[in-house]
Design a protein around this motif. Sequence first.
Motif, mmCIF file in Angstrom:
data_model
loop_
_atom_site.group_PDB
_atom_site.id
_atom_site.type_symbol
_atom_site.label_atom_id
_atom_site.label_comp_id
_atom_site.label_asym_id
_atom_site.label_seq_id
_atom_site.Cartn_x
_atom_site.Cartn_y
_atom_site.Cartn_z
ATOM 1 N N VAL A 189 0.834 -1.204 0.000
ATOM 2 C CA VAL A 189 0.000 0.000 0.000
ATOM 3 C C VAL A 189 0.870 1.256 0.000
ATOM 4 N N LEU A 190 1.840 1.307 0.945
ATOM 5 C CA LEU A 190 2.673 2.517 1.053
ATOM 6 C C LEU A 190 3.516 2.717 -0.201
ATOM 7 N N GLY A 191 4.099 1.625 -0.699
ATOM 8 C CA GLY A 191 4.970 1.735 -1.877
ATOM 9 C C GLY A 191 4.195 2.179 -3.104
ATOM 10 N N THR A 192 2.984 1.631 -3.275
ATOM 11 C CA THR A 192 2.164 2.017 -4.436
ATOM 12 C C THR A 192 1.792 3.491 -4.348
ATOM 13 N N LEU A 193 1.387 3.932 -3.152
ATOM 14 C CA LEU A 193 1.023 5.346 -2.987
ATOM 15 C C LEU A 193 2.218 6.240 -3.270
ATOM 16 N N ALA A 194 3.392 5.835 -2.759
ATOM 17 C CA ALA A 194 4.593 6.647 -2.979
ATOM 18 C C ALA A 194 4.911 6.732 -4.465
ATOM 19 N N ALA A 195 4.791 5.592 -5.153
ATOM 20 C CA ALA A 195 5.090 5.589 -6.588
ATOM 21 C C ALA A 195 4.110 6.487 -7.341
ATOM 22 N N LEU A 196 2.832 6.433 -6.968
ATOM 23 C CA LEU A 196 1.831 7.283 -7.631
ATOM 24 C C LEU A 196 2.173 8.758 -7.444
ATOM 25 N N GLY A 197 2.524 9.106 -6.198
ATOM 26 C CA GLY A 197 2.882 10.495 -5.918
ATOM 27 C C GLY A 197 4.095 10.937 -6.710
ATOM 28 N N LEU A 198 5.104 10.046 -6.757
ATOM 29 C CA LEU A 198 6.329 10.395 -7.477
ATOM 30 C C LEU A 198 6.059 10.518 -8.967
ATOM 31 N N HIS A 199 5.136 9.691 -9.478
ATOM 32 C CA HIS A 199 4.902 9.680 -10.922
ATOM 33 C C HIS A 199 4.003 10.833 -11.368
ATOM 34 N N PHE A 200 2.874 10.995 -10.678
ATOM 35 C CA PHE A 200 1.889 11.977 -11.138
ATOM 36 C C PHE A 200 2.074 13.356 -10.519
ATOM 37 N N GLY A 201 2.633 13.408 -9.305
ATOM 38 C CA GLY A 201 2.760 14.681 -8.615
ATOM 39 C C GLY A 201 3.797 15.550 -9.280
ATOM 40 N N ARG A 202 3.564 16.872 -9.234
ATOM 41 C CA ARG A 202 4.598 17.775 -9.743
ATOM 42 C C ARG A 202 5.485 18.135 -8.565
ATOM 43 N N LEU A 203 6.441 17.233 -8.263
ATOM 44 C CA LEU A 203 7.217 17.378 -7.043
ATOM 45 C C LEU A 203 8.588 17.976 -7.337
ATOM 46 N N PRO A 204 8.970 18.965 -6.553
ATOM 47 C CA PRO A 204 10.372 19.362 -6.624
ATOM 48 C C PRO A 204 11.208 18.311 -5.872
ATOM 49 N N GLY A 205 12.400 18.040 -6.344
ATOM 50 C CA GLY A 205 13.269 17.101 -5.651
ATOM 51 C C GLY A 205 12.807 15.660 -5.742
ATOM 52 N N ARG A 206 12.187 15.311 -6.876
ATOM 53 C CA ARG A 206 11.682 13.966 -7.079
ATOM 54 C C ARG A 206 12.819 12.940 -6.967
ATOM 55 N N GLY A 207 13.947 13.257 -7.590
ATOM 56 C CA GLY A 207 15.085 12.344 -7.566
ATOM 57 C C GLY A 207 15.584 12.111 -6.151
ATOM 58 N N ALA A 208 15.630 13.200 -5.374
ATOM 59 C CA ALA A 208 16.122 13.091 -4.002
ATOM 60 C C ALA A 208 15.199 12.208 -3.159
ATOM 61 N N ILE A 209 13.886 12.363 -3.364
ATOM 62 C CA ILE A 209 12.919 11.567 -2.604
ATOM 63 C C ILE A 209 13.078 10.090 -2.958
ATOM 64 N N LEU A 210 13.260 9.826 -4.237
ATOM 65 C CA LEU A 210 13.418 8.450 -4.691
ATOM 66 C C LEU A 210 14.682 7.830 -4.089
ATOM 67 N N ALA A 211 15.763 8.624 -4.087
ATOM 68 C CA ALA A 211 17.018 8.137 -3.528
ATOM 69 C C ALA A 211 16.857 7.818 -2.037
ATOM 70 N N LEU A 212 16.107 8.696 -1.358
ATOM 71 C CA LEU A 212 15.887 8.503 0.078
ATOM 72 C C LEU A 212 15.082 7.223 0.330
#
Lengths: 357, 260
Positions: free
Chosen positions: B77-100
């Motif tokens: 559940v958490l991983g899917t939600l995180a992936a959705l946010g990373l994919h669809f969200g207009r996030l600054p620092g997307r790479g950094a969040i993924l690395a974390l």
Amino acid sequence: MSAPVVHFRGVTKSYDGRSLAVAPLDLAVAEGEFLTLLGPSGSGKTTTLMMLAGFEAPSSGEILLEGRVVNRVPPHRRGLGVVFQNYALFPHMSVAENLSFPLEMRRIPRAERAERIARALATVRMEGFADRRPAQLSGGQQQRVALARALIFSPRLVLMDEPLGALDRQLREELQQEIKALHARLGVTILYVTHDQGEALALSDRIAVFRAGRIEQLGTPRELYDRPASAFVAGFLGENNLIPVEVLGAEGAFRRCRLPDGGTILVPGCRPPGPALLVLRPERILPGAEGPNRLSATVLGATFLGDQTRLSVALGPATLAVKLPHGAAGHGLARGERIALCFPPEAAALLPPEGGG
Amino acid sequence: MTARLLLGLAAAGVLLFLLAPILAILPLSLSAGEILRLPPEGWSLRWYAALLSSERWLLAARNSLVVAGATTLLAGVLGTLAALGLHFGRLPGRGAILALLAAPVVTPSIVTAAALFLAYSAAGLAGTLFGLVLAHTVISVPFVVLAVLASLRGFDPALLRAAESLGAPPAAAFRRVVLPLIAPGVAAGAVFAFATSFDEFILTLFLAGPGQFTLPRQIYAAVRDVWDPTVCAAAVLLFLASMLLLLASEALRRRGGGIG
């Protein structure tokens, strides 16, 4: 004309906070109208459509749907049909399930759903395909289903974003006719985006020509074709000759102009003396030496196109395109030959010179 | 020609070196005698019977399944939600969040284990199965995120817009359109999460309570204490389970590749 279905009031869109993808836009779409946003890619036409659908938020200004400001209304509550360029059919659902989707979202009972799906499939001549998956359909069939899906919940307004862009020419023309017939039969308002001027001319009640985020000209296809307001519109819709001329003075309702080769012609219009741009459709130039506007040109090349022959001729330093209908005089000319051409004054128009106001 | 032959021989040698210890376990587990030797004195399934009638082993298996199941659910559940946010969200620092998010994969397990041990002692989570599930979730989530992100890459965003334009609120659009299309990725991530938790040893050793044996921990204990063919039988079963999970995730990956 009743109150506009769609009204853009000073709508702008900027992605970076500095440059405008859509400059202040004012546009009203009337009930039942087929209005096309025409322009090259990056001219702001798709952004305008996406703001209306609710997928993009305007940076400023108001968008009104049937008199109501919808800037903050999410896409699923706008009740618009949208047809996408690449069909956007749900690949994991059958054709019938795709059509059922908007009806289920509106909690329409099962029996009525089945009936409306059957009717919608008949409308786009896709009976018998209800159980197919989108991947089992051709591009044209997929776009028919997408049309049916956008119309099945009877929206009053349908947005189409280059819906025929991915189809080959023959299919495109066939579907153009179907869309036109659907529009006439259902009386639905259609806002259509394309970069294909032929498509815009064939389908639209009115066309808004977009350029660099602004509407360059808004009018019926005939107005835009016959009386372009700028060199851009003149060149974008159909083929056109844009010839720099010098306005010498008025002669009644006409202006006498000097051509690049030194000859003079009469053109209707009200440009002041000085440099101007002569707009002259290639198909309005005729072989012969009738009337006041005679051209003595030199043939540069001729291309036989079946229903017409396309000539390229030199007029002093300028090059003109001429389209001669099949069977007209002037065929079989060789490069370097002289040809006498003429055109009626009302076939031409004057525009401000390029770069001028 | 000789070069190819030599290369083939070398490759076969390396494979044999890697596989031989694992393959040796199979005949050992089928031994009729009590002494571990090759070839075994005779053949029988007595050690499998012993395994399945042992209270300790069954408890360990139950713990493993409970922890892995809960981890799969939570990480899924958490991983899917995180992936959705990373994919669809207009996030600054997307790479950094993924690395974390992926950091636990590259952090040595022993470091994670020691850090969690200290944190859990302070938070009162040490020695609880719930704490173990949380720890396993931390190291499983990256697999889910990466698997779901991969399947989202094949997802046409116009489908989401189409669903919304047809009247679907975001939740319905996700449930009816996005989820069915990325399901292979979600399932592959879930299988990874299950497998990760199922054979996790170091975190369990640090964080589980005295009586909370999982299968890997029980094998370790058995090897040190008694070292009889029951361990071999357990190892074979665990090996087969892992193979099944691997095949399942591979099949899901192939299906997911067909999207778009």
